[in-house]
Design a protein around this motif. Structure first.
Motif, PDB file in Angstrom:
ATOM      1  N   ASP A   7      64.364  56.089  54.644  1.00  0.00           N
ATOM      2  CA  ASP A   7      64.652  57.431  54.139  1.00  0.00           C
ATOM      3  C   ASP A   7      63.318  58.126  53.890  1.00  0.00           C
ATOM      4  OD1 ASP A   7      65.854  59.666  53.123  1.00  0.00           O
ATOM      5  OD2 ASP A   7      66.375  58.779  51.185  1.00  0.00           O
ATOM      6  N   PRO A   8      62.729  58.722  54.925  1.00  0.00           N
ATOM      7  CA  PRO A   8      61.389  59.310  54.799  1.00  0.00           C
ATOM      8  C   PRO A   8      61.282  60.254  53.602  1.00  0.00           C
ATOM      9  CG  PRO A   8      62.052  59.283  57.088  1.00  0.00           C
ATOM     10  CD  PRO A   8      63.263  58.862  56.287  1.00  0.00           C
ATOM     11  N   PRO A   9      60.129  60.269  52.954  1.00  0.00           N
ATOM     12  CA  PRO A   9      59.978  60.985  51.681  1.00  0.00           C
ATOM     13  C   PRO A   9      59.859  62.492  51.842  1.00  0.00           C
ATOM     14  CG  PRO A   9      57.885  60.085  52.360  1.00  0.00           C
ATOM     15  CD  PRO A   9      58.895  59.582  53.354  1.00  0.00           C
ATOM     16  N   THR A  10      60.119  63.175  50.740  1.00  0.00           N
ATOM     17  CA  THR A  10      59.791  64.583  50.597  1.00  0.00           C
ATOM     18  C   THR A  10      58.880  64.710  49.382  1.00  0.00           C
ATOM     19  OG1 THR A  10      61.549  65.225  49.060  1.00  0.00           O
ATOM     20  CG2 THR A  10      62.129  65.123  51.408  1.00  0.00           C
ATOM     21  N   SER A  11      58.230  65.827  49.247  1.00  0.00           N
ATOM     22  CA  SER A  11      57.320  66.025  48.112  1.00  0.00           C
ATOM     23  C   SER A  11      58.070  66.002  46.781  1.00  0.00           C
ATOM     24  CB  SER A  11      56.547  67.330  48.273  1.00  0.00           C
ATOM     25  OG  SER A  11      57.438  68.432  48.348  1.00  0.00           O
ATOM     26  N   ARG A  12      59.382  66.250  46.810  1.00  0.00           N
ATOM     27  CA  ARG A  12      60.179  66.258  45.575  1.00  0.00           C
ATOM     28  C   ARG A  12      60.509  64.852  45.085  1.00  0.00           C
ATOM     29  NH1 ARG A  12      62.449  71.021  44.125  1.00  0.00           N
ATOM     30  NH2 ARG A  12      64.175  69.955  43.091  1.00  0.00           N
ATOM     31  N   ASP A  13      60.183  63.839  45.860  1.00  0.00           N
ATOM     32  CA  ASP A  13      60.489  62.468  45.478  1.00  0.00           C
ATOM     33  C   ASP A  13      59.467  61.878  44.510  1.00  0.00           C
ATOM     34  OD1 ASP A  13      62.766  62.394  47.100  1.00  0.00           O
ATOM     35  OD2 ASP A  13      61.617  61.760  48.850  1.00  0.00           O
ATOM     36  N   PHE A  14      58.406  62.593  44.220  1.00  0.00           N
ATOM     37  CA  PHE A  14      57.342  62.087  43.356  1.00  0.00           C
ATOM     38  C   PHE A  14      57.460  62.690  41.954  1.00  0.00           C
ATOM     39  CE2 PHE A  14      55.767  62.119  47.706  1.00  0.00           C
ATOM     40  CZ  PHE A  14      55.190  60.864  47.839  1.00  0.00           C
ATOM     41  N   ALA A  15      56.915  61.974  40.991  1.00  0.00           N
ATOM     42  CA  ALA A  15      56.821  62.473  39.618  1.00  0.00           C
ATOM     43  C   ALA A  15      55.357  62.438  39.193  1.00  0.00           C
ATOM     44  CB  ALA A  15      57.654  61.606  38.673  1.00  0.00           C
ATOM     45  N   PRO A  16      54.839  63.479  38.555  1.00  0.00           N
ATOM     46  CA  PRO A  16      53.430  63.461  38.133  1.00  0.00           C
ATOM     47  C   PRO A  16      53.200  62.410  37.050  1.00  0.00           C
ATOM     48  CG  PRO A  16      54.555  65.382  37.250  1.00  0.00           C
ATOM     49  CD  PRO A  16      55.511  64.745  38.208  1.00  0.00           C
ATOM     50  N   LEU A  17      52.041  61.753  37.130  1.00  0.00           N
ATOM     51  CA  LEU A  17      51.686  60.736  36.145  1.00  0.00           C
ATOM     52  C   LEU A  17      50.195  60.854  35.818  1.00  0.00           C
ATOM     53  CD1 LEU A  17      52.525  58.221  34.489  1.00  0.00           C
ATOM     54  CD2 LEU A  17      51.816  56.839  36.462  1.00  0.00           C
TER      55      LEU A  17
ATOM     56  N   ASP B  87      49.904  58.773  50.803  1.00  0.00           N
ATOM     57  CA  ASP B  87      48.709  58.053  51.225  1.00  0.00           C
ATOM     58  C   ASP B  87      47.508  58.381  50.354  1.00  0.00           C
ATOM     59  OD1 ASP B  87      47.569  56.201  52.952  1.00  0.00           O
ATOM     60  OD2 ASP B  87      47.095  57.677  54.492  1.00  0.00           O
ATOM     61  N   GLU B  88      47.370  59.633  49.968  1.00  0.00           N
ATOM     62  CA  GLU B  88      46.179  60.083  49.260  1.00  0.00           C
ATOM     63  C   GLU B  88      46.271  59.948  47.736  1.00  0.00           C
ATOM     64  OE1 GLU B  88      43.335  61.525  50.521  1.00  0.00           O
ATOM     65  OE2 GLU B  88      43.865  61.674  52.639  1.00  0.00           O
ATOM     66  N   ASN B  89      47.480  60.133  47.177  1.00  0.00           N
ATOM     67  CA  ASN B  89      47.532  60.318  45.722  1.00  0.00           C
ATOM     68  C   ASN B  89      48.642  59.538  45.018  1.00  0.00           C
ATOM     69  OD1 ASN B  89      45.883  61.925  43.853  1.00  0.00           O
ATOM     70  ND2 ASN B  89      47.833  62.838  43.216  1.00  0.00           N
ATOM     71  N   ALA B  90      49.303  58.627  45.712  1.00  0.00           N
ATOM     72  CA  ALA B  90      50.447  57.947  45.099  1.00  0.00           C
ATOM     73  C   ALA B  90      50.027  56.921  44.054  1.00  0.00           C
ATOM     74  CB  ALA B  90      51.297  57.270  46.168  1.00  0.00           C
ATOM     75  N   VAL B  91      50.854  56.837  43.017  1.00  0.00           N
ATOM     76  CA  VAL B  91      50.815  55.745  42.049  1.00  0.00           C
ATOM     77  C   VAL B  91      52.166  55.042  42.137  1.00  0.00           C
ATOM     78  CG1 VAL B  91      50.580  55.086  39.631  1.00  0.00           C
ATOM     79  CG2 VAL B  91      49.319  57.059  40.502  1.00  0.00           C
ATOM     80  N   ILE B  92      52.140  53.767  42.421  1.00  0.00           N
ATOM     81  CA  ILE B  92      53.389  53.009  42.465  1.00  0.00           C
ATOM     82  C   ILE B  92      53.810  52.710  41.027  1.00  0.00           C
ATOM     83  CG2 ILE B  92      54.490  50.864  43.189  1.00  0.00           C
ATOM     84  CD1 ILE B  92      52.445  50.777  45.506  1.00  0.00           C
ATOM     85  N   PHE B  93      54.999  53.162  40.659  1.00  0.00           N
ATOM     86  CA  PHE B  93      55.537  52.932  39.317  1.00  0.00           C
ATOM     87  C   PHE B  93      56.703  51.972  39.464  1.00  0.00           C
ATOM     88  CE2 PHE B  93      58.301  53.896  35.690  1.00  0.00           C
ATOM     89  CZ  PHE B  93      57.391  53.885  34.636  1.00  0.00           C
TER      90      PHE B  93
END
Length: 275
Positions: free
Chosen positions: A234-244, A141-147
Motif C-alpha cells: 500500500d504505497p504511502p502518501t504524505s498524509r500517512d506520517f505524523a510529525p515527531l 527516505d529523507e526524514n522518516a522516524v520509525i515509531f
C-alpha cells in the motif's frame, strides 16, 4: 576521480556515536567515519567491502555497490540507475554517508523504496515535479522516524499531537510500549548538530509486545520486513506520517529530563487537537 559536493573533514569528525539515535549505526559507522576522514577513495572502498560481505541487493535483485557521484552517466536518474545497475552514486558528504548506512540497517525498506521510485520513473519519466507517490517515498527516505508501538492508544496519542501524554504522563511507556528509530538520512545529517526544533516524519508500525524483549538486530529485522511489505502493498502518501520532534524522545536529550522542555509550543505544536 573527481570529488563532488564533498564535506570538509570537520563535518565527518563531528559525528558523535555516543548519541542514542546513532547507537545502532556505531560499529560500522565508526569504521566508515575513519575511512571518510582519510579520503574519498578509501571511503568508497570501505563501503563496497561491507556491501560484498552483506550481499545486499536492490529491489530488482541487482547486487548493491557504491560508486562516485561523477560515475552516474549524464542524463541518468539517481533511483533509476540504482535499480538498473545496483550502483549507488555516493558523494563524500554526511548526507550520502547516512544514506549508505540505511542500506545496511534496513536493506528491505531501502530496496522497496528504490523499486517504487524506479517504477514511477519507468512509467512517467522524469518531469519538473516528482508527483505525489514519489514525494511521499522521498519524504520517507529523507526524514522518516520509525515509531514502533505495541499499543494502539500510544500511536493515536502521537497522531493527535498530544505531547504531554506521549512524553510526560506516558514517559515510562517508552522502551516498553513504544520506541523511535531514525531512518531518514537527511534527518540524521541534521542531528549531527542537534537543535530542539528538529522534527521527523513518524511512520507508525504496530508490533507485538514481544518486540520489546528482543535484541536490536531482531527488532531491526522485524521492522525491515514489516515496513517493506507495507510500502509495497500500500504505497504511502504524505498524509500517512505524523510529525515527531525527535529531541523530545525520552533519553535522547538531557534537556528533556525537565518537563518544562515540552512547554515550548513553537516546537511541540498543538496540531490537530488544537484545531
Amino acid at each position: 576521480m573527481q570529488e563532488t559536493a564533498a564535506d570538509t573533514p570537520t563535518a565527518f569528525a563531528r559525528i558523535d556515536w555516543g548519541q542514542p539515535w546513532l547507537a545502532p549505526l556505531a560499529e560500522r559507522g565508526a569504521r566508515w567515519q575513519e575511512a571518510a576522514l582519510a579520503d574519498y577513495v578509501t571511503y568508497l572502498h570501505s563501503l563496497n567491502v561491507d556491501a560484498r560481505r552483506a550481499a545486499l541487493s536492490t529491489g530488482r535483485g541487482k547486487p548493491l555497490s557504491f560508486i562516485a557521484q561523477d560515475d552516474l552517466p549524464p542524463g541518468a536518474s539517481y533511483e533509476g540507475h540504482i535499480a538498473a545497475t545496483g550502483c549507488v552514486p555516493t558523494r563524500h558528504n554526511l548526507h550520502d554517508f547516512f544514506n549508505a548506512s540505511m542500506w545496511f540497517q534496513y536493506p528491505r525498506i531501502k530496496a522497496a523504496l528504490n523499486a517504487l521510485q524506479a517504477g514511477q520513473i519507468d512509467a512517467l519519466g522524469i518531469g519538473p515535479t516528482r508527483g505525489g507517490l514519489r514525494d511521499a517515498l522521498t519524504l520517507f527516505d529523507e526524514n522518516a522516524v520509525i515509531f514502533a508501538s505495541c499499543d494502539a492508544g500510544v500511536s493515536e496519542v502521537l497522531r493527535d499531537f498530544d505531547w504531554q501524554t506521549l512524553f510526560v504522563t506516558g514517559r515510562d511507556g517508552w522502551g516498553e510500549r513504544c520506541e523511535a528509530r531514525i531512518f531518514g538520512h537527511a534527518l540524521l545529517e541534521k542531528l549531527v548538530v542537534p537543535y530542539k526544533a528538529c522534527t521527523g516524519h513518524a511512520w507508525i508500525v504496530e508490533v507485538p509486545s514481544a518486540y520489546f524483549s528482543s535484541d536490536d538486530a531482531q527488532r531491526r529485522a522485524m521492522l525491515d520486513e514489516r515496513i517493506a511489505e507495507m510500502l509495497l502493498g500500500d504505497p504511502p502518501t504524505s498524509r500517512d506520517f505524523a510529525p515527531l520532534p525527535v529531541l523530545g524522545v525520552p533519553g535522547w536529550w538531557p534537556a528533556n529530563e525537565s518537563m518544562a522542555f515540552y512547554d515550548d509550543a513553537s516546537v511541540f505544536r498543538p496540531g490537530r487537537r488544537g484545531r
